[in-house]
Motif scaffolding. Structure first.
Motif, PDB file in Angstrom:
ATOM      1  N   THR A   1       0.832  -1.206   0.000  1.00  0.00           N
ATOM      2  CA  THR A   1       0.000   0.000   0.000  1.00  0.00           C
ATOM      3  C   THR A   1       0.864   1.253   0.000  1.00  0.00           C
ATOM      4  OG1 THR A   1      -1.741  -1.176   1.192  1.00  0.00           O
ATOM      5  CG2 THR A   1      -1.814   1.223   1.233  1.00  0.00           C
TER       6      THR A   1
ATOM      7  N   LEU B   1       0.999   4.000  -2.960  1.00  0.00           N
ATOM      8  CA  LEU B   1       0.581   5.378  -2.713  1.00  0.00           C
ATOM      9  C   LEU B   1       1.685   6.358  -3.091  1.00  0.00           C
ATOM     10  CD1 LEU B   1      -1.301   5.043   0.697  1.00  0.00           C
ATOM     11  CD2 LEU B   1      -2.289   5.296  -1.573  1.00  0.00           C
TER      12      LEU B   1
ATOM     13  N   ARG C   1       3.783   5.811  -5.399  1.00  0.00           N
ATOM     14  CA  ARG C   1       4.045   5.602  -6.820  1.00  0.00           C
ATOM     15  C   ARG C   1       5.508   5.277  -7.084  1.00  0.00           C
ATOM     16  NH1 ARG C   1      -0.439   4.380  -9.664  1.00  0.00           N
ATOM     17  NH2 ARG C   1      -2.149   5.782  -9.139  1.00  0.00           N
TER      18      ARG C   1
ATOM     19  N   LEU D   1      -4.047  -1.658  -6.475  1.00  0.00           N
ATOM     20  CA  LEU D   1      -3.817  -0.213  -6.433  1.00  0.00           C
ATOM     21  C   LEU D   1      -3.284   0.356  -7.748  1.00  0.00           C
ATOM     22  CD1 LEU D   1      -2.221   0.128  -2.893  1.00  0.00           C
ATOM     23  CD2 LEU D   1      -4.382   1.122  -3.615  1.00  0.00           C
TER      24      LEU D   1
ATOM     25  N   ILE E   1      -0.978   6.892   5.828  1.00  0.00           N
ATOM     26  CA  ILE E   1      -1.547   7.864   4.885  1.00  0.00           C
ATOM     27  C   ILE E   1      -1.495   9.265   5.475  1.00  0.00           C
ATOM     28  CG2 ILE E   1      -3.695   8.614   3.804  1.00  0.00           C
ATOM     29  CD1 ILE E   1      -4.370   5.671   3.382  1.00  0.00           C
TER      30      ILE E   1
ATOM     31  N   GLU F   1       2.059  10.578   5.513  1.00  0.00           N
ATOM     32  CA  GLU F   1       2.523  10.950   4.175  1.00  0.00           C
ATOM     33  C   GLU F   1       1.918  12.282   3.738  1.00  0.00           C
ATOM     34  OE1 GLU F   1       4.250  10.994   0.382  1.00  0.00           O
ATOM     35  OE2 GLU F   1       4.788  10.120   2.323  1.00  0.00           O
TER      36      GLU F   1
ATOM     37  N   PRO G   1      -7.218   8.231   1.105  1.00  0.00           N
ATOM     38  CA  PRO G   1      -6.041   7.995   0.262  1.00  0.00           C
ATOM     39  C   PRO G   1      -6.127   8.617  -1.121  1.00  0.00           C
ATOM     40  CG  PRO G   1      -7.457   6.073   0.214  1.00  0.00           C
ATOM     41  CD  PRO G   1      -8.107   7.059   1.160  1.00  0.00           C
TER      42      PRO G   1
ATOM     43  N   LEU H   1      -3.398  11.103  -2.382  1.00  0.00           N
ATOM     44  CA  LEU H   1      -2.075  10.516  -2.561  1.00  0.00           C
ATOM     45  C   LEU H   1      -1.989   9.736  -3.857  1.00  0.00           C
ATOM     46  CD1 LEU H   1      -1.266   9.222   1.034  1.00  0.00           C
ATOM     47  CD2 LEU H   1      -0.597  11.373  -0.035  1.00  0.00           C
ATOM     48  N   ILE H   2      -2.999   8.927  -4.104  1.00  0.00           N
ATOM     49  CA  ILE H   2      -2.974   8.114  -5.315  1.00  0.00           C
ATOM     50  C   ILE H   2      -3.107   8.984  -6.551  1.00  0.00           C
ATOM     51  CG2 ILE H   2      -4.155   6.253  -6.536  1.00  0.00           C
ATOM     52  CD1 ILE H   2      -4.964   5.138  -3.835  1.00  0.00           C
TER      53      ILE H   2
ATOM     54  N   SER I   1       0.473  11.710  -6.748  1.00  0.00           N
ATOM     55  CA  SER I   1       1.893  11.375  -6.708  1.00  0.00           C
ATOM     56  C   SER I   1       2.551  11.492  -8.068  1.00  0.00           C
ATOM     57  CB  SER I   1       2.075   9.961  -6.159  1.00  0.00           C
ATOM     58  OG  SER I   1       1.623   9.903  -4.834  1.00  0.00           O
TER      59      SER I   1
END
Length: 763
Positions: free
Chosen positions: A65, A69, A71, A155, A626, A629, A740, A743-744, A747
């Protein structure tokens, strides 16, 4: 960043996942892999394997994960996975090898051998195996890899069935490694099948919502989302029920025809070639200077004081000349596989010290269930223990055997005729007519199976005993025992009578075998310890009976001399077992010791551990990472040149918009994003309108923005944060930290934007 006339493409793009659905998808992907950990319960003797294997699964899900997240590219992801597995293996699987929490040379050596040869060790160990680090490494590696791949595919890709591949392959590997153990397919199917189906359903719904957000065939996707959900849930229930039923009716992964890799690997415990123990019986009995072979200390008063022998070998193959053993021995753990056909009424604990043995077979009583020795062999088929010539001298071990003596209920017992015992009913094709006729005549007057066996036993016990009889147990030697012309002069000893009983019993369809061992003589007992010598060698017959395991029958009466007349009321020899005894004094021994059931049966505790591992990984650890980050990114966006800081303020603001569920496609300009935000959120989104022209100018202006513009950009972001907090409330603001989607979504675009800024500023 991209130029498009005088407009600027938004530096944010929509995320593929939808918060709650994505968390559910990750949880199901991890749970599907964790479920396969239950299969290894059939490999190990206790449930001690669950915590390390679930820790490996949860650790892989967390790492996958985080890397997704962030990348990270493939080389970095693989490196993180390798390092992560080493850490998990050392601190979750190989914990006993640590010293004050620090890995030792033993830790590293066990890790190395477990990774390189762990699978071979699993295939060469007797089942159920002890829970040890060397055996756990391979399952832990399989589960770690499967969980890491399943979460990463979930993901990073849009493949609908992609996340299913790793759990299915993990299940196949588990079934191969545990092929010789019969598992609970009903529970496994009832859990794994709905988890995989729900994973596909949730993933399909989420991908539909992604199409709506990105504008890819949005109308059809919107219509299909509700349809998928309403139609998919009943399908999941129906397919699960059908799958559970079929798993019982057509158990494709079970049964006697299931492939077992152990059938094609070499047997790890090689015992030296030796003449069948039955053929050496006479030579041992006639030794002028009997050798001391071993001592046996009997703990307690097992079987009401009727323990009179220990078994060493079980002979199951007869070619008409010799009885031999077809046993193959695997390295035994401390807990041994039980006999499925035995319902023990007592357990006998022995302490054995080997002095000298000319054969590899070790003394035991009943069906061994526990043994303390290391490196000895165990045959799951026969329940026989063995050791090679290097291990035997000075060998000392404790062994616990499960027994059920013949009692008053034995008269109703039935032969245990299963695929596993079918080979114990075969007889040579050239069986002499005298033996066939004798079997029919002796058993013809009995109706019950047990009565037929007792009749055989009594008939043979009425025969004279003499060591002057010619040795051998060929069909011709057995035929002479029942030859009408020689009946009055025919004599034999335990070798012939045990062999004859088994042949006659097999000819009547009974699963029988010849057992060899030694008598425990009261005269050789000091305290609770017997001294066993070579002249105590003996042989008898055993028949597989339901509930009794291998029931012993003694067709030899050493006290009957050739001149004695047949007298069925004549008492048995000293120390012998009275076949007609109907009382079961073994039942007076009190509670049977609590010995764990081998095979790691699944219980509510198993599921509790799985749920706990998943919750810790996906409800606590992942959201925390998460949040951390996001905090790191927002701090990093306040550094660098003014243009970069203004873009950072825009990134932070669009992250906040995505946390409200507002899509921010990368195809929109900053002004268009501001317009959509105002339409969706009203006055709450006013700071976005202030920030949009600032970020447009920061990107396209050849000169760096003034510091006042930077301060104004971050003030606009702070104003948006305050407005959203007032509009949504404190609870929603806290939950947004664990969403999340930013972030996804951001990135990869962050990296693209930084590269674009460098090009613009360099030009």
């Amino acid at each position: 960043m991209e130029r498009s006339g005088t407009t600027m493409k938004s530096p944010s793009r929509t995320g593929e996942p939808v918060g709650v659905l994505h968390y559910a998808e990750l949880a199901l992907a991890t749970l599907s892999v964790a479920t396969t950990a239950l299969v290894y319960g059939e490999l190990f003797a206790t449930k001690g394997h669950l915590v390390p294997l679930l820790a490996a699964t949860a650790g892989a899900a967390v790492l996958a994960t985080v890397t997704a997240l962030l990348r990270r590219r493939t080389p970095t992801t693989v490196a993180v996975a390798v390092v992560g597995f080493v850490v998990v293996a050392v601190y979750a699987v190989l914990t006993p090898t640590l010293r004050h929490g620090i890995p030792t040379l033993d830790t590293l050596d066990t890790l190395r051998t477990g990774v390189l040869r762990g699978w071979a060790r699993i295939l060469s160990v007797g089942l159920p195996a002890d829970v040890s680090g060397e055996l756990l490494i391979t399952p832990a590696l399989i589960l770690f890899t499967a969980a890491f791949v399943a979460v990463s595919v979930s993901l990073r890709t849009r493949s609908l069935l992609g996340p299913l591949a790793a759990p299915v392959l993990s299940l196949v590997a588990a079934l191969l490694l545990t092929a010789s153990r019969a598992g609970d397919e009903l529970m496994l199917t009832g859990v794994l099948l709905p988890v995989l189906l729900l994973l596909v359903l949730i993933r399909a719904v989420r991908l539909d919502q992604t199409d709506i957000v990105t504008g890819t065939d949005g109308d059809s996707a919107a219509r299909g989302t509700a349809g998928r959900t309403l139609f998919g849930l009943p399908v999941v229930v129906i397919v699960t029920v059908v799958g559970v039923v079929l798993s019982q009716a057509v158990p494709l992964a079970t049964g006697s025809n299931r492939f077992d890799p152990r059938d094609v690997v070499s047997v790890p415990v090689e015992v030296e070639d030796t003449l069948t123990p039955l053929a050496t019986l006479k030579s041992q009995l006639q030794e002028k200077k009997p050798r001391e072979l071993f001592t046996v200390r009997v703990d307690g008063n097992p079987l009401g004081g009727r323990l009179d022998r220990v078994r060493t070998a079980a002979l199951d193959t007869y070619d008409g000349a010799l009885w031999t053993s077809s046993d193959q021995f695997l390295v035994a753990g401390h807990t041994l596989a039980p006999d499925p056909g035995l319902t023990p009424t007592a357990r006998v604990a022995l302490h054995v010290e080997i002095k000298q043995l000319d054969h590899p077979y070790l003394p035991a009583v009943g069906r061994p269930e526990r043994v303390t020795a290391h490196g000895i062999g165990f045959s799951d088929d026969s329940g026989v223990l063995a050791a090679d010539a290097r291990t035997r001298p000075g060998l000392s071990y404790d062994v616990v055997g499960a027994v059920r003596p013949r009692d008053s209920a034995a008269r109703l017992a039935l032969p245990r005729l299963t695929p596993d015992t079918k080979r114990y009913t075969t007889v040579p094709p050239e069986l002499p007519a005298e033996l066939s006729r004798a079997a029919v005549e002796i058993t013809g007057g009995a109706d019950e199976p047990y009565a037929k066996l007792v009749a055989l036993e009594k008939r043979l016990r009425s025969s004279p005993y003499s060591l002057s009889a010619r040795p051998g147990h060929s069909l011709d030697a057995l035929r002479r025992l029942f030859d009408d012309k020689q009946h009055k002069t025919a004599v034999g000893y335990a070798e012939q009578y045990a062999a004859a009983f088994v042949v006659l019993a097999r000819s009547q369809g009974f699963p029988a075998r010849v057992a060899t061992g030694y008598v425990l003589r009261p005269g050789e007992r000091k305290g609770s310890t017997y001294t066993v010598r070579s002249t105590d060698a003996y042989a008898w017959a055993e028949v597989a009976m339901t509930g009794y395991g291998w029931m012993a029958f003694d067709p030899t009466d050493p006290t009957r001399k050739p001149t004695d007349k047949s007298d069925p009321k004549k008492p048995d020899r000293a120390g012998g077992q009275n076949p007609a005894a109907s009382d079961n004094r073994a039942t007076d021994q009190g509670t049977i010791p609590n010995i764990p059931v081998a095979g790691g049966g699944r219980s509510a505790m198993d599921w509790a551990l799985i749920v706990l591992g998943i919750l810790l990984a996906l409800v606590i650890v992942v959201p925390t990472l998460i949040a951390l980050e996001k905090w790191r990114r927002r701090r990093g966006r306040r550094t660098g040149p003014p243009s970069r800081q203004i873009v950072g303020a825009w990134r932070t603001s669009t992250d906040r918009l995505m946390e409200t569920g507002m899509p921010v496609p990368r195809s929109l300009t900053a002004l268009e994003v501001a317009g959509r935000a105002e339409h969706r959120l009203g006055e709450t989104a006013a700071p976005v309108a202030v920030l949009a022209p600032l970020v447009t100018e920061a990107v396209f202006s050849p000169a760096e923005p003034a510091l006042e513009a930077v301060a104004q950009a971050w003030q606009a972001d702070a104003a948006l944060r305050s407005a959203l907090r007032r509009d949504r409330g404190a609870a929603a603001t806290v939950v947004a930290w664990f969403d999340p989607r930013p972030l996804i979504a951001g990135s990869r675009q962050d990296r693209r934007s930084r590269k674009a800024l460098k090009k613009l500023q360099g030009g």
